[in-house]
Scaffold this motif. Sequence first.
Motif, PDB file in Angstrom:
ATOM      1  N   VAL A 286       0.831  -1.207   0.000  1.00 27.71           N
ATOM      2  CA  VAL A 286       0.000   0.000   0.000  1.00 27.71           C
ATOM      3  C   VAL A 286       0.864   1.256   0.000  1.00 27.71           C
ATOM      4  O   VAL A 286       0.567   2.239  -0.701  1.00 27.71           O
ATOM      5  N   GLN A 287       1.945   1.243   0.759  1.00 26.63           N
ATOM      6  CA  GLN A 287       2.820   2.411   0.810  1.00 26.63           C
ATOM      7  C   GLN A 287       3.555   2.637  -0.505  1.00 26.63           C
ATOM      8  O   GLN A 287       3.980   3.760  -0.791  1.00 26.63           O
ATOM      9  N   ALA A 288       3.703   1.590  -1.314  1.00 25.66           N
ATOM     10  CA  ALA A 288       4.429   1.715  -2.579  1.00 25.66           C
ATOM     11  C   ALA A 288       3.532   2.153  -3.735  1.00 25.66           C
ATOM     12  O   ALA A 288       4.009   2.304  -4.858  1.00 25.66           O
ATOM     13  N   LEU A 289       2.240   2.363  -3.468  1.00 26.61           N
ATOM     14  CA  LEU A 289       1.332   2.799  -4.533  1.00 26.61           C
ATOM     15  C   LEU A 289       1.407   4.311  -4.705  1.00 26.61           C
ATOM     16  O   LEU A 289       1.421   5.055  -3.722  1.00 26.61           O
ATOM     17  N   PRO A 290       1.427   4.804  -5.943  1.00 23.87           N
ATOM     18  CA  PRO A 290       1.372   6.257  -6.142  1.00 23.87           C
ATOM     19  C   PRO A 290       0.001   6.796  -5.723  1.00 23.87           C
ATOM     20  O   PRO A 290      -0.972   6.039  -5.664  1.00 23.87           O
ATOM     21  N   PRO A 291      -0.116   8.073  -5.418  1.00 26.45           N
ATOM     22  CA  PRO A 291      -1.360   8.621  -4.867  1.00 26.45           C
ATOM     23  C   PRO A 291      -2.593   8.393  -5.732  1.00 26.45           C
ATOM     24  O   PRO A 291      -3.698   8.231  -5.205  1.00 26.45           O
ATOM     25  N   HIS A 292      -2.430   8.360  -7.052  1.00 24.32           N
ATOM     26  CA  HIS A 292      -3.605   8.244  -7.917  1.00 24.32           C
ATOM     27  C   HIS A 292      -4.049   6.800  -8.141  1.00 24.32           C
ATOM     28  O   HIS A 292      -5.132   6.563  -8.684  1.00 24.32           O
TER      29      HIS A 292
END
Length: 619
Positions: A286-292
């Motif tokens: 989850v932390q490695a996902l970009p904001p969009h």
Amino acid sequence: MGEYFEESGLFSEMDLQFARFIARTSNHPDRALSLAAALASRATGNGHVCLDLKTVAGQPLDPDGVPGNPFACPDLPIWLESLQNATAVGRPGDDAPLILDEQHRLYLFRYWEYEHHLVEKILEWTEKDLDRSDEAFLKEELGGLFNGGNGSRPDWQEVACFTAATRKFSVISGGPGTGKSTVVSRILALLALQERGNPFRTALAAPTGKAAQRLQEAIRAGAGDLPLPPSIRETLPSEASTIHRLLGPIAGSPFFHHNAANPLAVDGVIVDEASMVDLPLMSKLVQALPPHARLILLGDQDQLASVEAGAVLGDLCDRGAPHFHTDAFSSRYYEVTGQVIPGGAGPAVQDSLVRLEKNYRFGRTSGIGIVSRAVNRGDGHEAIEALKTGPRHDTLWVRLPDPQILPAALKKEALSGYRACLEAHDPLQAFSELERFRILCAIRKGPFGVLSLNRIVERILRAEHLIRPEGLWYRGRPILILRNDYALGLFNGDMGLILPDRDSDGDLRAFFRKQDGSLRKIHPARLPDHETVFAMTVHKSQGSEFEKVILLLPDQPSPVLTRELIYTGLTRARKKVAVWGREDVFVEGVSRCIARSSGLRDALWGKDITLGESAAAKS
């Protein structure tokens, strides 16, 4: 409280070393603090995210041990006073080795942080809806993928696609045969259609190599049946990887190349077999996902939880509790599809969840379906009755034989189950035959454990000259990788076969199927830790399916024999399952549920306002 819990034999050396570290770093060391630290360390090793002090305060350390056991936990008020006065124990948000929240849950700091980051992100996702501007387009494309629906009752696969298209975070839960693979293909098609020619970068992932391969195969098969323009079909992803491969492991460390500072170059990630994903890995993803980007999880909430800490999918789904969508979600779904789904009040997270109920493989008359549903309800007696008297073409109850006659009882099944694999000359055919049959065990040790069963099967096969008469390495030996080896590209859960290599004068090599269906081969001496898997534990079988399964239960009750384990073992079979067991042991196992301590469920479902507010305040 037992003054010398270190002598109880109930803690590993790691637990005790951690307790000593906490005592050394605290301004107020005492036995209560040291015991709490040891218990918190032990709890994470047993799959819990935290130690729930309320459940153990005032209780013996070993409730199943000898009556009068002197090793006991302090009463809650005394314990809390000790912890609250210790500098080694902080509140949520503090930088301290141990974190104590207001619900009296004690965390190792890194596990509190994993949970906090996951809660924070999911609350952010679920409290926001995606842009509503494309509803007319969404209505048209959903109608094309689902033939417009029948208008009489909701198609939950369509609800799942609608959810994935309109929410940043979605969880689609369902047992084997409920159409999760079909849903994934349609979700990918819908997301691609919504982009109207612009590339939508979707990464496909699963916890194990086998699960990733199955996801990949399902999507390739499913996408071919969809009415899509060639330009759209070409943009659909066709490769899946393990979550570890996707994030890019850094050898020799628990960290990944992709993280909050270096996010993945994706617009979305779809994770299959999410029940197997532990809290640390899910948090790092989850932390490695970009904001969009959006995240879509698929899995079976009734299956076994991950081997490591946490039961993330079960907590996300609030397993065991009925839920509807909110009125706002139901109204929007009706506007787009013209179909009514139940609505009501509740937290926003429920709009991200869809449960697929209709089973296309195990219907109302399927023995496997009948038995597995009874097990999920906790009705062991009904499940036994169905195994004994129900449809005999796909379920069978076999009274567990005594250990001394187990080899004779298994001989016919082992020979019929493994002969074709061992006699196959083509490696791909050998792999295909290996997936037709498997013996699944609940435990590792003892006469009915996986270690003993593999020795029994090897003796049976050697007596019939299907494998070499002696030696560890022989043609046809199935192996399971137990440890990640980043240099070789082999990961925990990868399955291989030892076979002659035509390119090396028939020398034995370990063959593995790559995700594109081709084979790779490695010299056996280079393999990381592995084991033989004519028989395998139910835990290790997750992410796999076999045409026929023997589910071999122990002859005595065991803490690991739970409702979730039995359900998972039953549903690894596509066509037939035979349960070998004792009735009393089976019924007791069905009555026992896995209970893992964490704050995730409470934070997401509004049962723990403090943690939810803490997460929101830090965003």
